[in-house]
Design a protein around this motif. Structure first.
Motif, PDB file in Angstrom:
ATOM      1  N   LYS A   4       0.837  -1.198   0.000  1.00 46.79           N
ATOM      2  CA  LYS A   4       0.000   0.000   0.000  1.00 46.79           C
ATOM      3  C   LYS A   4       0.869   1.244   0.000  1.00 46.79           C
ATOM      4  CE  LYS A   4      -4.189  -1.542   2.325  1.00 46.79           C
ATOM      5  NZ  LYS A   4      -4.998  -1.399   3.547  1.00 46.79           N
ATOM      6  N   ILE A   5       0.423   2.242  -0.746  1.00 49.43           N
ATOM      7  CA  ILE A   5       1.134   3.517  -0.760  1.00 49.43           C
ATOM      8  C   ILE A   5       0.895   4.222   0.573  1.00 49.43           C
ATOM      9  CG2 ILE A   5       0.910   3.667  -3.266  1.00 49.43           C
ATOM     10  CD1 ILE A   5      -1.086   6.079  -2.602  1.00 49.43           C
ATOM     11  N   LEU A   6       1.579   5.340   0.781  1.00 55.74           N
ATOM     12  CA  LEU A   6       1.473   6.080   2.032  1.00 55.74           C
ATOM     13  C   LEU A   6       0.101   6.732   2.213  1.00 55.74           C
ATOM     14  CD1 LEU A   6       3.251   6.834   4.451  1.00 55.74           C
ATOM     15  CD2 LEU A   6       3.966   8.860   3.191  1.00 55.74           C
ATOM     16  N   ARG A   7      -0.298   7.581   1.250  1.00 50.05           N
ATOM     17  CA  ARG A   7      -1.588   8.270   1.372  1.00 50.05           C
ATOM     18  C   ARG A   7      -2.158   8.614   0.004  1.00 50.05           C
ATOM     19  NH1 ARG A   7       1.776  12.307   1.952  1.00 50.05           N
ATOM     20  NH2 ARG A   7       2.225  12.370   4.140  1.00 50.05           N
ATOM     21  N   VAL A   8      -3.478   8.697  -0.056  1.00 45.79           N
ATOM     22  CA  VAL A   8      -4.202   9.109  -1.267  1.00 45.79           C
ATOM     23  C   VAL A   8      -4.374  10.617  -1.212  1.00 45.79           C
ATOM     24  CG1 VAL A   8      -6.340   8.876  -2.575  1.00 45.79           C
ATOM     25  CG2 VAL A   8      -5.422   6.903  -1.336  1.00 45.79           C
ATOM     26  N   THR A   9      -4.065  11.315  -2.317  1.00 50.73           N
ATOM     27  CA  THR A   9      -4.183  12.776  -2.341  1.00 50.73           C
ATOM     28  C   THR A   9      -5.285  13.283  -3.274  1.00 50.73           C
ATOM     29  OG1 THR A   9      -2.466  12.918  -4.042  1.00 50.73           O
ATOM     30  CG2 THR A   9      -1.766  13.119  -1.732  1.00 50.73           C
ATOM     31  N   PRO A  32       6.682   6.987   0.259  1.00 47.63           N
ATOM     32  CA  PRO A  32       7.682   7.578   1.153  1.00 47.63           C
ATOM     33  C   PRO A  32       9.061   7.816   0.556  1.00 47.63           C
ATOM     34  CG  PRO A  32       7.338   5.274   1.702  1.00 47.63           C
ATOM     35  CD  PRO A  32       6.332   5.628   0.645  1.00 47.63           C
ATOM     36  N   THR A  33       9.355   7.191  -0.603  1.00 40.84           N
ATOM     37  CA  THR A  33      10.675   7.346  -1.223  1.00 40.84           C
ATOM     38  C   THR A  33      10.515   7.441  -2.730  1.00 40.84           C
ATOM     39  OG1 THR A  33      11.036   4.963  -1.506  1.00 40.84           O
ATOM     40  CG2 THR A  33      11.765   5.926   0.591  1.00 40.84           C
ATOM     41  N   THR A  34      11.603   7.671  -3.404  1.00 37.98           N
ATOM     42  CA  THR A  34      11.598   7.666  -4.870  1.00 37.98           C
ATOM     43  C   THR A  34      11.607   6.230  -5.378  1.00 37.98           C
ATOM     44  OG1 THR A  34      14.013   7.737  -4.924  1.00 37.98           O
ATOM     45  CG2 THR A  34      12.855   9.857  -5.014  1.00 37.98           C
ATOM     46  N   ARG A  35      11.413   6.075  -6.666  1.00 36.51           N
ATOM     47  CA  ARG A  35      11.563   4.818  -7.409  1.00 36.51           C
ATOM     48  C   ARG A  35      10.453   3.789  -7.182  1.00 36.51           C
ATOM     49  NH1 ARG A  35      16.634   2.165  -6.405  1.00 36.51           N
ATOM     50  NH2 ARG A  35      16.133   1.026  -8.284  1.00 36.51           N
ATOM     51  N   TRP A  36       9.293   4.179  -6.647  1.00 32.91           N
ATOM     52  CA  TRP A  36       8.153   3.263  -6.616  1.00 32.91           C
ATOM     53  C   TRP A  36       7.584   3.201  -8.027  1.00 32.91           C
ATOM     54  CZ3 TRP A  36       5.127   1.372  -2.193  1.00 32.91           C
ATOM     55  CH2 TRP A  36       5.803   1.498  -0.979  1.00 32.91           C
ATOM     56  N   PHE A  59      -4.844   0.987  -2.894  1.00 32.44           N
ATOM     57  CA  PHE A  59      -3.889   1.656  -3.775  1.00 32.44           C
ATOM     58  C   PHE A  59      -2.519   1.082  -3.440  1.00 32.44           C
ATOM     59  CE2 PHE A  59      -2.968   6.185  -5.601  1.00 32.44           C
ATOM     60  CZ  PHE A  59      -1.963   5.679  -6.413  1.00 32.44           C
ATOM     61  N   VAL A  60      -1.987   0.271  -4.344  1.00 34.21           N
ATOM     62  CA  VAL A  60      -0.721  -0.408  -4.108  1.00 34.21           C
ATOM     63  C   VAL A  60       0.276  -0.076  -5.215  1.00 34.21           C
ATOM     64  CG1 VAL A  60      -1.814  -2.327  -2.870  1.00 34.21           C
ATOM     65  CG2 VAL A  60      -1.439  -2.506  -5.334  1.00 34.21           C
ATOM     66  N   ALA A  61       1.551  -0.328  -4.932  1.00 34.52           N
ATOM     67  CA  ALA A  61       2.610  -0.128  -5.916  1.00 34.52           C
ATOM     68  C   ALA A  61       3.802  -0.989  -5.519  1.00 34.52           C
ATOM     69  CB  ALA A  61       3.011   1.341  -5.979  1.00 34.52           C
ATOM     70  N   LEU A  62       4.751  -1.082  -6.435  1.00 32.98           N
ATOM     71  CA  LEU A  62       5.978  -1.832  -6.164  1.00 32.98           C
ATOM     72  C   LEU A  62       7.018  -0.896  -5.552  1.00 32.98           C
ATOM     73  CD1 LEU A  62       6.321  -3.985  -9.397  1.00 32.98           C
ATOM     74  CD2 LEU A  62       5.855  -4.806  -7.080  1.00 32.98           C
ATOM     75  N   PRO A  63       7.467  -1.197  -4.313  1.00 29.52           N
ATOM     76  CA  PRO A  63       8.517  -0.366  -3.710  1.00 29.52           C
ATOM     77  C   PRO A  63       9.853  -0.588  -4.415  1.00 29.52           C
ATOM     78  CG  PRO A  63       7.859  -2.134  -2.206  1.00 29.52           C
ATOM     79  CD  PRO A  63       6.998  -2.241  -3.432  1.00 29.52           C
ATOM     80  N   PRO A  64      10.781   0.341  -4.239  1.00 26.58           N
ATOM     81  CA  PRO A  64      12.065   0.218  -4.932  1.00 26.58           C
ATOM     82  C   PRO A  64      12.908  -0.926  -4.377  1.00 26.58           C
ATOM     83  CG  PRO A  64      12.114   2.053  -3.403  1.00 26.58           C
ATOM     84  CD  PRO A  64      10.702   1.545  -3.418  1.00 26.58           C
ATOM     85  N   VAL A  71      12.407  10.873   0.053  1.00 27.75           N
ATOM     86  CA  VAL A  71      11.612  12.064  -0.215  1.00 27.75           C
ATOM     87  C   VAL A  71      10.255  11.582  -0.731  1.00 27.75           C
ATOM     88  CG1 VAL A  71      12.605  12.299  -2.534  1.00 27.75           C
ATOM     89  CG2 VAL A  71      11.490  14.253  -1.471  1.00 27.75           C
ATOM     90  N   GLU A  72       9.184  12.129  -0.156  1.00 24.12           N
ATOM     91  CA  GLU A  72       7.857  11.722  -0.606  1.00 24.12           C
ATOM     92  C   GLU A  72       7.681  12.068  -2.080  1.00 24.12           C
ATOM     93  OE1 GLU A  72       4.575  13.007   1.790  1.00 24.12           O
ATOM     94  OE2 GLU A  72       5.293  11.905   3.534  1.00 24.12           O
ATOM     95  N   THR A  73       7.124  11.108  -2.816  1.00 25.80           N
ATOM     96  CA  THR A  73       7.001  11.221  -4.266  1.00 25.80           C
ATOM     97  C   THR A  73       5.582  10.867  -4.688  1.00 25.80           C
ATOM     98  OG1 THR A  73       9.310  10.499  -4.422  1.00 25.80           O
ATOM     99  CG2 THR A  73       8.016  10.422  -6.445  1.00 25.80           C
ATOM    100  N   GLU A  74       5.061  11.579  -5.690  1.00 23.99           N
ATOM    101  CA  GLU A  74       3.709  11.300  -6.176  1.00 23.99           C
ATOM    102  C   GLU A  74       3.702  10.069  -7.074  1.00 23.99           C
ATOM    103  OE1 GLU A  74       0.492  14.325  -7.342  1.00 23.99           O
ATOM    104  OE2 GLU A  74       1.421  13.741  -9.253  1.00 23.99           O
ATOM    105  N   ILE A  75       2.606   9.314  -6.981  1.00 28.64           N
ATOM    106  CA  ILE A  75       2.393   8.152  -7.841  1.00 28.64           C
ATOM    107  C   ILE A  75       0.929   8.152  -8.268  1.00 28.64           C
ATOM    108  CG2 ILE A  75       1.882   6.555  -5.936  1.00 28.64           C
ATOM    109  CD1 ILE A  75       3.588   4.459  -7.622  1.00 28.64           C
TER     110      ILE A  75
END
Length: 129
Positions: A4-9, A32-36, A59-64, A71-75
């Motif tokens: 799961k990602i950190l938060r939905v915006t 929470p980081t880059t490269r997701w 809401f899920v994604a592949l972590p790096p 650095v928080e990054t948008e996805i």
């Protein structure tokens, strides 16, 4: 492994007036980081419809793998399909909690004569978004 990602915006939707109607859900969130990579909206499967009329998604994604900048990054993620007749809204879950979106609160309606051959649209719907 998908996480799961950190938060939905942000959440938005497009309703295609086909038969049956097809909904495209667009979501933005923070990780929470880059490269997701590969953000996805994964729908819940219901045995009985929920009383509140909201369709739930994770809401899920592949972590790096390896090094990533802290650095928080948008996805972004998208889902397209036929929502159940009882759907009044959608709820997207992230690590910090869910965000609800009322389907009657806006969105874009596309009233096009889209021909569906064999029940499938032969191109991705997000090309109209």
């Amino acid at each position: 492994m998908y996480t799961k990602i950190l938060r939905v915006t942000d959440i938005s939707h497009v309703l295609f007036k086909t038969n049956p109607p097809i909904t495209l859900i667009n979501a933005k969130g923070m990780v929470p980081t880059t490269r997701w990579t590969d953000g996805q909206l994964v729908p819940y499967i219901y045995v009985t419809s929920p009383k509140d009329g909201y369709v739930d998604f994770d809401f899920v994604a592949l972590p790096p793998r390896g090094h990533a900048e802290r650095v928080e990054t948008e996805i972004t993620a998208h889902w397209e399909g036929v929502l159940p007749d009882w759907a009044q809204g959608i709820r997207i879950h992230a690590s910090e909690g869910p965000v609800e979106y009322d389907l009657s609160s806006g969105g874009t309606i596309v009233d096009r004569d889209i021909k569906i051959a064999g029940g499938e649209i032969p191109w991705p719907l997000n090309m109209f978004a």
